[in-house]
Design a protein around this motif. Structure first.
Motif, PDB file in Angstrom:
ATOM      1  N   PHE A 147     -15.204 -21.005  11.192  1.00  0.00           N
ATOM      2  CA  PHE A 147     -15.467 -20.129  12.331  1.00  0.00           C
ATOM      3  C   PHE A 147     -14.753 -18.804  12.061  1.00  0.00           C
ATOM      4  O   PHE A 147     -13.547 -18.776  11.795  1.00  0.00           O
ATOM      5  CB  PHE A 147     -14.944 -20.752  13.631  1.00  0.00           C
ATOM      6  N   TYR A 148     -15.517 -17.712  12.125  1.00  0.00           N
ATOM      7  CA  TYR A 148     -14.983 -16.387  11.856  1.00  0.00           C
ATOM      8  C   TYR A 148     -14.928 -15.569  13.140  1.00  0.00           C
ATOM      9  O   TYR A 148     -15.883 -15.561  13.929  1.00  0.00           O
ATOM     10  CB  TYR A 148     -15.855 -15.645  10.828  1.00  0.00           C
ATOM     11  N   GLN A 149     -13.832 -14.844  13.338  1.00  0.00           N
ATOM     12  CA  GLN A 149     -13.701 -14.010  14.533  1.00  0.00           C
ATOM     13  C   GLN A 149     -14.656 -12.831  14.429  1.00  0.00           C
ATOM     14  O   GLN A 149     -14.600 -12.059  13.486  1.00  0.00           O
ATOM     15  CB  GLN A 149     -12.263 -13.525  14.690  1.00  0.00           C
ATOM     16  N   ARG A 150     -15.542 -12.685  15.435  1.00  0.00           N
ATOM     17  CA  ARG A 150     -16.514 -11.591  15.452  1.00  0.00           C
ATOM     18  C   ARG A 150     -16.248 -10.594  16.573  1.00  0.00           C
ATOM     19  O   ARG A 150     -16.767  -9.489  16.560  1.00  0.00           O
ATOM     20  CB  ARG A 150     -17.934 -12.153  15.605  1.00  0.00           C
ATOM     21  N   ARG A 163     -13.647 -25.986  10.923  1.00  0.00           N
ATOM     22  CA  ARG A 163     -14.379 -26.586  12.040  1.00  0.00           C
ATOM     23  C   ARG A 163     -13.512 -27.556  12.825  1.00  0.00           C
ATOM     24  O   ARG A 163     -13.551 -27.572  14.058  1.00  0.00           O
ATOM     25  CB  ARG A 163     -15.623 -27.296  11.510  1.00  0.00           C
ATOM     26  N   HIS A 164     -12.678 -28.350  12.126  1.00  0.00           N
ATOM     27  CA  HIS A 164     -11.844 -29.323  12.831  1.00  0.00           C
ATOM     28  C   HIS A 164     -10.792 -28.630  13.693  1.00  0.00           C
ATOM     29  O   HIS A 164     -10.432 -29.112  14.770  1.00  0.00           O
ATOM     30  CB  HIS A 164     -11.181 -30.288  11.842  1.00  0.00           C
ATOM     31  N   ALA A 165     -10.290 -27.465  13.243  1.00  0.00           N
ATOM     32  CA  ALA A 165      -9.303 -26.724  14.031  1.00  0.00           C
ATOM     33  C   ALA A 165      -9.941 -26.151  15.294  1.00  0.00           C
ATOM     34  O   ALA A 165      -9.332 -26.164  16.372  1.00  0.00           O
ATOM     35  CB  ALA A 165      -8.681 -25.615  13.186  1.00  0.00           C
ATOM     36  N   ALA A 166     -11.163 -25.634  15.152  1.00  0.00           N
ATOM     37  CA  ALA A 166     -11.875 -25.120  16.326  1.00  0.00           C
ATOM     38  C   ALA A 166     -12.143 -26.238  17.326  1.00  0.00           C
ATOM     39  O   ALA A 166     -11.974 -26.057  18.542  1.00  0.00           O
ATOM     40  CB  ALA A 166     -13.185 -24.472  15.893  1.00  0.00           C
ATOM     41  N   VAL A 170     -10.806 -26.731  21.347  1.00  0.00           N
ATOM     42  CA  VAL A 170     -11.679 -27.053  22.481  1.00  0.00           C
ATOM     43  C   VAL A 170     -11.185 -28.323  23.173  1.00  0.00           C
ATOM     44  O   VAL A 170     -11.134 -28.395  24.412  1.00  0.00           O
ATOM     45  CB  VAL A 170     -13.136 -27.204  22.005  1.00  0.00           C
ATOM     46  N   ARG A 171     -10.808 -29.321  22.388  1.00  0.00           N
ATOM     47  CA  ARG A 171     -10.351 -30.586  22.958  1.00  0.00           C
ATOM     48  C   ARG A 171      -9.109 -30.388  23.826  1.00  0.00           C
ATOM     49  O   ARG A 171      -8.974 -31.007  24.887  1.00  0.00           O
ATOM     50  CB  ARG A 171     -10.047 -31.582  21.840  1.00  0.00           C
ATOM     51  N   ARG A 172      -8.212 -29.492  23.384  1.00  0.00           N
ATOM     52  CA  ARG A 172      -6.987 -29.245  24.145  1.00  0.00           C
ATOM     53  C   ARG A 172      -7.192 -28.284  25.314  1.00  0.00           C
ATOM     54  O   ARG A 172      -6.250 -27.982  26.041  1.00  0.00           O
ATOM     55  CB  ARG A 172      -5.907 -28.675  23.208  1.00  0.00           C
ATOM     56  N   GLY A 173      -8.397 -27.795  25.473  1.00  0.00           N
ATOM     57  CA  GLY A 173      -8.668 -26.860  26.556  1.00  0.00           C
ATOM     58  C   GLY A 173      -8.188 -25.456  26.276  1.00  0.00           C
ATOM     59  O   GLY A 173      -8.119 -24.626  27.186  1.00  0.00           O
ATOM     60  N   GLU A 174      -7.877 -25.143  25.002  1.00  0.00           N
ATOM     61  CA  GLU A 174      -7.403 -23.805  24.635  1.00  0.00           C
ATOM     62  C   GLU A 174      -8.542 -22.900  24.186  1.00  0.00           C
ATOM     63  O   GLU A 174      -8.326 -21.723  23.907  1.00  0.00           O
ATOM     64  CB  GLU A 174      -6.369 -23.914  23.515  1.00  0.00           C
TER      65      GLU A 174
END
Length: 385
Positions: A147-150, A163-166, A170-174
């Motif tokens: 995932f790249y910051q756009r 992908r796993h970090a993204a 999401v899982r942590r609600g961040e």
């Protein structure tokens, strides 16, 4: 005959052309504000120009940023078109306005006719920040497994996210997913003060628009990709550079262009063969791509030349990156058979508006700076001016 009221705070030739076209289409053009449809000719969309009368407004403007469009369309139903669009686009916009065919989020629906994917992302991010009362934020889009910051305001590092970090954010609600079914991207907000429901309202309208723009960009990318290297091709530069210059002008920012040339590539081809020259070009492109920021764009301009487009960057910043690229490339010889071949680069740098007043002029200035670098001994960076 349909009556259209006409306001022209900033007269222009494009405004004159639209007025003639409206009359040719059978409309009665009435000077001044009034009830019903209104055409407003201006340099930019500005809430301060909205009159008390007029149920809907067609803005016919010279320039427009995403936030400016949002600001006027949130106050009055309407459509914003740039004056370089075909006159038929204005005719179609008026038809939509009369039919109130604006969707549940009219300001966003019409952005398809004005905005690029980056414009849409900027608009989505700014609204999310405003509605959540956050300190800032950023949007990342998926490209294969990263995932790249756009879009972002500096609140979060620009480094790509696996992908796993993204997914973990999401899982942590961040972070909040965009078009989760296709894992289009994620939105992160810094210290939001409202619940997600407050600022995610309307995203069901946003997501199809983002997906459409993203798919269009992906399909164009296939035709804009250089066949040999990881860079985009010259056709892509010719399409994207004018957009980058317009965006810089609208924001009051700089955009830099770096021309790069592989020194003595013809000699490499003569000695080792053209496949060796291709290996050198691929190595240069990979190194340049690695040293670039996420939002910089690398293009193969043709032959042994590359271009690097750097939004939001002044000439000095581009010069520093080019100098680093020259040094890193020199320190990474390419293995050709039993030989370790040292690669040297020459570079020319120019920036808008410091050295040029438009896209074509910017290319010309960067190219001239490159020619000076070649004449003055190669392996160096020359800045225009």
């Amino acid at each position: 005959m349909h009556r259209i009221h006409w306001l022209e705070p900033h007269p222009s030739r494009a405004g004159d052309a639209l007025r003639v076209a409206l009359e040719a289409w059978g409309h009665m053009v009435v000077p001044g504000p009034g009830p019903g449809s209104l055409v407003l000719v201006a340099e930019r969309p500005d809430p301060g120009l909205i009159p008390a009368e007029g149920s809907e407004i067609l803005w016919w403007v010279q320039q427009a940023g995403a936030e400016e469009v949002s600001a006027v369309l949130e106050r009055r139903a309407g459509w914003v078109l740039l004056q370089d669009r075909p006159l038929e686009a204005a005719r179609e916009a008026l038809r939509h306005l009369r039919q109130r065919d604006l969707g549940s989020e009219g300001w966003l629906r019409q952005m398809l006719h004005l905005a690029s994917l980056d414009d849409l992302l900027e608009l989505v991010l700014s609204r999310a920040i405003r509605q959540s009362r956050a300190q800032g934020g950023a949007i990342w889009l998926r490209k294969e497994n990263l995932f790249y910051q756009r879009a972002g305001d500096g609140s979060f590092p620009e480094a790509p996210l696996p992908r796993h970090a993204a997914a973990e954010l999401v899982r942590r609600g961040e972070a909040f997913p965009l078009a989760a079914s296709e894992q289009l991207g994620i939105l992160r907000l810094l210290d939001p003060h409202e619940s997600p429901e407050q600022f995610l309202q309307g995203f069901e309208d946003v997501e199809p628009l983002l997906l459409n723009a993203w798919r269009l960009e992906e399909s164009r990318a296939l035709s804009f990709k250089d066949d040999l290297t990881v860079a985009q091709n010259r056709r892509c530069l010719e399409a994207e550079l004018p957009q980058a210059v317009r965006a810089a002008a609208a924001k009051g920012e700089s955009v830099a262009l770096v021309f790069l040339d592989v020194d003595d590539l013809k000699q490499v081809n003569s000695r080792y063969g053209h496949p060796a020259g291709s290996i050198v070009l691929e190595a240069v492109a990979r190194t340049a791509q690695r040293l670039c920021r996420a939002h910089d764009r690398l293009y193969r301009y043709g032959g042994d030349e590359f271009c690097l487009l750097m939004p939001g960057t002044q000439a000095r910043g581009a010069q520093k990156l080019a100098e680093r690229l020259v040094q890193v490339t020199l320190g990474q010889p390419v293995l050709l058979g039993d030989d370790h071949l040292t690669i040297s680069l020459s570079a020319g740098v120019a920036a808008f508006p410091e050295h040029a007043d438009g896209a074509g002029h910017l290319i010309e200035q960067a190219d001239r700076a490159l020619l000076r670098a070649k004449r003055e001994g190669k392996r160096q960076v020359v800045v225009a001016g």
